[in-house]
Enzyme design. Structure first.
Site, PDB file in Angstrom:
ATOM      1  N   ARG A 161       0.723  -1.271   0.439  1.00 17.44           N
ATOM      2  CA  ARG A 161      -0.288  -0.446   0.191  1.00 17.44           C
ATOM      3  C   ARG A 161       0.965   1.365  -0.289  1.00 17.44           C
ATOM      4  O   ARG A 161       0.604   2.145   0.473  1.00 17.44           O
ATOM      5  CB  ARG A 161      -1.578   0.268   1.026  1.00 17.44           C
ATOM      6  CG  ARG A 161      -2.298  -1.033   1.345  1.00 17.44           C
ATOM      7  CD  ARG A 161      -3.206  -1.285  -0.445  1.00 17.44           C
ATOM      8  NE  ARG A 161      -4.015  -1.884   0.206  1.00 17.44           N
ATOM      9  CZ  ARG A 161      -4.153  -3.085  -0.595  1.00 17.44           C
ATOM     10  NH1 ARG A 161      -3.009  -3.800  -0.740  1.00 17.44           N
ATOM     11  NH2 ARG A 161      -5.172  -4.169   0.229  1.00 17.44           N
ATOM     12  N   SER A 230     -10.730   0.303   2.791  1.00 17.89           N
ATOM     13  CA  SER A 230     -10.120  -0.006   3.786  1.00 17.89           C
ATOM     14  C   SER A 230      -9.988   1.463   4.528  1.00 17.89           C
ATOM     15  O   SER A 230      -9.301   1.855   3.847  1.00 17.89           O
ATOM     16  CB  SER A 230      -8.786  -0.655   3.943  1.00 17.89           C
ATOM     17  OG  SER A 230      -9.058  -2.246   3.604  1.00 17.89           O
ATOM     18  N   GLU A 326      -4.909   4.051   5.966  1.00 14.81           N
ATOM     19  CA  GLU A 326      -4.391   3.855   4.142  1.00 14.81           C
ATOM     20  C   GLU A 326      -5.117   4.562   3.133  1.00 14.81           C
ATOM     21  O   GLU A 326      -4.170   4.856   2.701  1.00 14.81           O
ATOM     22  CB  GLU A 326      -4.923   2.361   4.266  1.00 14.81           C
ATOM     23  CG  GLU A 326      -4.612   1.783   2.793  1.00 14.81           C
ATOM     24  CD  GLU A 326      -5.674   1.771   1.837  1.00 14.81           C
ATOM     25  OE1 GLU A 326      -4.600   2.414   0.308  1.00 14.81           O
ATOM     26  OE2 GLU A 326      -6.592   1.182   1.790  1.00 14.81           O
TER      27      GLU A 326
HETATM   28  N1  EPU Z   1     -11.875 -10.067   9.976  1.00 17.21           N
HETATM   29  C1  EPU Z   1     -12.529  -9.765  11.470  1.00 17.21           C
HETATM   30  N2  EPU Z   1     -13.322  -9.174  11.225  1.00 17.21           N
HETATM   31  C2  EPU Z   1     -14.280  -8.225  10.457  1.00 17.21           C
HETATM   32  C3  EPU Z   1     -12.578  -7.772   9.221  1.00 17.21           C
HETATM   33  C4  EPU Z   1     -11.672  -8.747   9.187  1.00 17.21           C
HETATM   34  O1  EPU Z   1     -12.749 -10.909  12.010  1.00 17.21           O
HETATM   35  O2  EPU Z   1     -14.315  -6.928  10.876  1.00 17.21           O
HETATM   36  C5  EPU Z   1     -10.402 -11.203  10.006  1.00 17.21           C
HETATM   37  C6  EPU Z   1     -10.868 -11.845   9.154  1.00 17.21           C
HETATM   38  O3  EPU Z   1     -11.317 -12.815   9.135  1.00 17.21           O
HETATM   39  C7  EPU Z   1      -9.634 -12.850   8.112  1.00 17.21           C
HETATM   40  C8  EPU Z   1      -8.642 -10.940   8.474  1.00 17.21           C
HETATM   41  O4  EPU Z   1      -9.248 -10.602   9.278  1.00 17.21           O
HETATM   42  O5  EPU Z   1      -8.969 -13.387   8.983  1.00 17.21           O
HETATM   43  C9  EPU Z   1      -8.279 -10.504   6.711  1.00 17.21           C
HETATM   44  O6  EPU Z   1      -9.350 -10.159   6.961  1.00 17.21           O
HETATM   45  P1  EPU Z   1      -9.734  -9.751   5.255  1.00 17.21           P
HETATM   46  O7  EPU Z   1      -9.796 -11.290   4.674  1.00 17.21           O
HETATM   47  O8  EPU Z   1     -11.205  -9.189   4.899  1.00 17.21           O
HETATM   48  O9  EPU Z   1      -8.767  -8.997   4.232  1.00 17.21           O
HETATM   49  P2  EPU Z   1      -8.246  -7.396   4.929  1.00 17.21           P
HETATM   50  O10 EPU Z   1      -6.740  -7.790   5.776  1.00 17.21           O
HETATM   51  O11 EPU Z   1      -8.961  -7.328   6.194  1.00 17.21           O
HETATM   52  C10 EPU Z   1      -7.771  -6.452   3.003  1.00 17.21           C
HETATM   53  C11 EPU Z   1      -7.440  -5.295   2.105  1.00 17.21           C
HETATM   54  C12 EPU Z   1      -8.339  -5.134   1.550  1.00 17.21           C
HETATM   55  C13 EPU Z   1      -8.824  -6.373   0.228  1.00 17.21           C
HETATM   56  C14 EPU Z   1      -8.063  -7.575   1.472  1.00 17.21           C
HETATM   57  C15 EPU Z   1      -8.293  -9.193   0.332  1.00 17.21           C
HETATM   58  C16 EPU Z   1      -5.875  -4.232   3.641  1.00 17.21           C
HETATM   59  C17 EPU Z   1      -5.808  -2.978   4.461  1.00 17.21           C
HETATM   60  N3  EPU Z   1      -6.701  -4.467   3.163  1.00 17.21           N
HETATM   61  O12 EPU Z   1      -8.236  -6.561   3.944  1.00 17.21           O
HETATM   62  O13 EPU Z   1      -8.243  -4.026   0.730  1.00 17.21           O
HETATM   63  O14 EPU Z   1      -9.497  -6.480  -0.068  1.00 17.21           O
HETATM   64  O15 EPU Z   1      -7.444  -7.904   2.048  1.00 17.21           O
HETATM   65  O16 EPU Z   1      -6.839  -8.954   0.108  1.00 17.21           O
HETATM   66  O17 EPU Z   1      -4.785  -4.243   3.044  1.00 17.21           O
HETATM   67  C18 EPU Z   1      -8.327  -1.413   0.327  1.00 17.21           C
HETATM   68  O18 EPU Z   1      -7.662  -1.538   0.279  1.00 17.21           O
HETATM   69  O19 EPU Z   1      -9.294  -0.212   0.381  1.00 17.21           O
HETATM   70  C19 EPU Z   1      -9.315  -3.148   0.470  1.00 17.21           C
HETATM   71  C20 EPU Z   1     -10.598  -3.300   0.858  1.00 17.21           C
END
Ligand code: EPU
Length: 339
Positions: A161, A230, A326
């Site tokens: 990012r 995010s 972010e």
């Molecule tokens: N989780 C929770 N509760 C929540 C949200 C997440 O327990 O309310 C847990 C999920 O179960 C999972 C982990 O946290 O184990 C990660 O969650 P998720 O797979 O939804 O992805 P993320 O790390 O929260 C990142 C990116 C997203 C991208 C997804 C998929 C960043 C800041 N965000 O989110 O990007 O779509 O991975 O690769 O790196 C963005 O940058 O705007 C964005 C949406």
């Protein structure tokens, strides 16, 4: 001389997806590269694509330039498709059009809101793929020195990012074109938990359909519920610190990075801190994905700032981890506002 469309005292509410009520002193719409030499650089100045990662917390006392340059060119090399795209093209539109033409690689990045020119700035990424992997070069117009430049992949310094474009002293660099190379030999990237149960011989269109379904289930459509994806970055900690946290919170998701550091899931930290129902005015945490903050209609910049600060404080107190925004937060003078 080319006509520059400028508007004074323009509302920015419909020009950024979080839809805060803010005005800009001047808005310039850039539709043709021939306009560039006629644009004066004077701070405060902010370059916007579709405004899906920028939040205007206050009225902006300067110029907002909206990059609407269009055009896609595809050429064939021996082992890759070379695709050059004007910065104002819509990212998801490009992903769909390339995939339909049999040019694969961007499927994991389907449905990411925003423009092509914004993609390298924060090195957009999802489901194990980052756009920087495919970028060979970026064409730039330096608004300050009024000259065209080109940065190679290495010049861009892509990180999670992050890129060199995101730095404070590079705000006068306007991305005009992004050059990609997509290998003809496509290998699906299925390592991310949400995609792991797809078969190894999955087709590109099936993979894209899955990515779209996962995103639609978790991430709100900014057109229906204003948001900027995010809000925080996933924090990165040392392996030792990650181990300490894991012994205290055995269910904590952790992802090992190439350099040995560990990325934590900010959404999990916020969720587990009991903040899914947190709200200040109409600014709230999204129910399906706690890393996304939403505007239920009438949120002000102050509401949003108060909510984000309180999340930051509570996560820091509970886990000793600092969440950094972010999204790009703009105040009156355009500098990234600290929360
Ligand atoms: N989780 C929770 N509760 C929540 C949200 C997440 O327990 O309310 C847990 C999920 O179960 C999972 C982990 O946290 O184990 C990660 O969650 P998720 O797979 O939804 O992805 P993320 O790390 O929260 C990142 C990116 C997203 C991208 C997804 C998929 C960043 C800041 N965000 O989110 O990007 O779509 O991975 O690769 O790196 C963005 O940058 O705007 C964005 C949406």
């Amino acid at each position: 001389m080319d006509i520059i469309l400028t508007h004074s005292q323009q509302s920015l509410q419909s020009r950024h997806s979080f839809a805060l009520p803010a005005y800009a002193r001047t808005v310039i719409e850039l539709n043709d590269e021939a306009q560039l030499p006629n644009i004066q650089w004077q701070e405060p100045f902010w370059i916007l694509g579709e405004g899906t990662n920028t939040l205007f917390l206050e009225d902006f006392e300067g110029t907002v330039l909206v990059n609407q340059l269009r055009g896609v060119q595809i050429t064939e090399a021996d082992d890759a498709w070379l695709v050059s795209v004007a910065a104002g093209e819509n990212w998801h539109g490009l992903v769909c059009s390339l995939s339909a033409q049999g040019i694969h690689g961007f499927e994991n990045l389907a449905l990411i809101p925003g423009s092509v020119g914004a993609a390298p700035v924060q090195n957009i990424g999802a489901y194990g793929v980052e756009v920087g992997q495919f970028i060979t070069a970026v064409d730039i117009w330096d608004l300050q020195s009024q000259q065209a430049l080109q940065w190679t992949h290495a010049d861009c310094e892509f990180r999670y990012r992050e890129s060199r474009f995101k730095r404070k002293h590079n705000r006068h660099l306007l991305i005009t074109q992004v050059h990609f190379a997509l290998p003809k030999q496509w290998v699906p990237e299925l390592s991310y938990p949400d995609l792991r149960n797809l078969p190894a011989d999955v087709s590109a269109s099936e993979l894209m359909a899955r990515v779209i379904a996962v995103r639609e289930a978790k991430l709100p459509d900014p057109k229906r519920l204003p948001n900027a994806g995010s809000f925080f970055k996933n924090p990165v900690v040392s392996a030792e610190r990650a181990q300490e946290l894991l012994s205290k919170y055995p269910m904590m998701p952790q992802f090992f990075m190439e350099n040995g550091d560990v990325k934590l899931a900010a959404g999990w930290l916020i969720d587990q801190a009991g903040l899914k129902s947190a709200a200040v005015g109409d600014a709230a945490v999204h129910q399906q994905q706690a890393l996304v903050l939403v505007n239920h209609g009438r949120a002000s910049g102050e509401d949003l700032r108060a909510l984000a600060r309180s999340i930051q404080d509570q996560v820091a107190t509970r886990y000793g981890v600092t969440l950094e925004p972010e999204v790009r937060l703009l105040s009156k003078q355009g500098v990234d506002a600290n929360l």
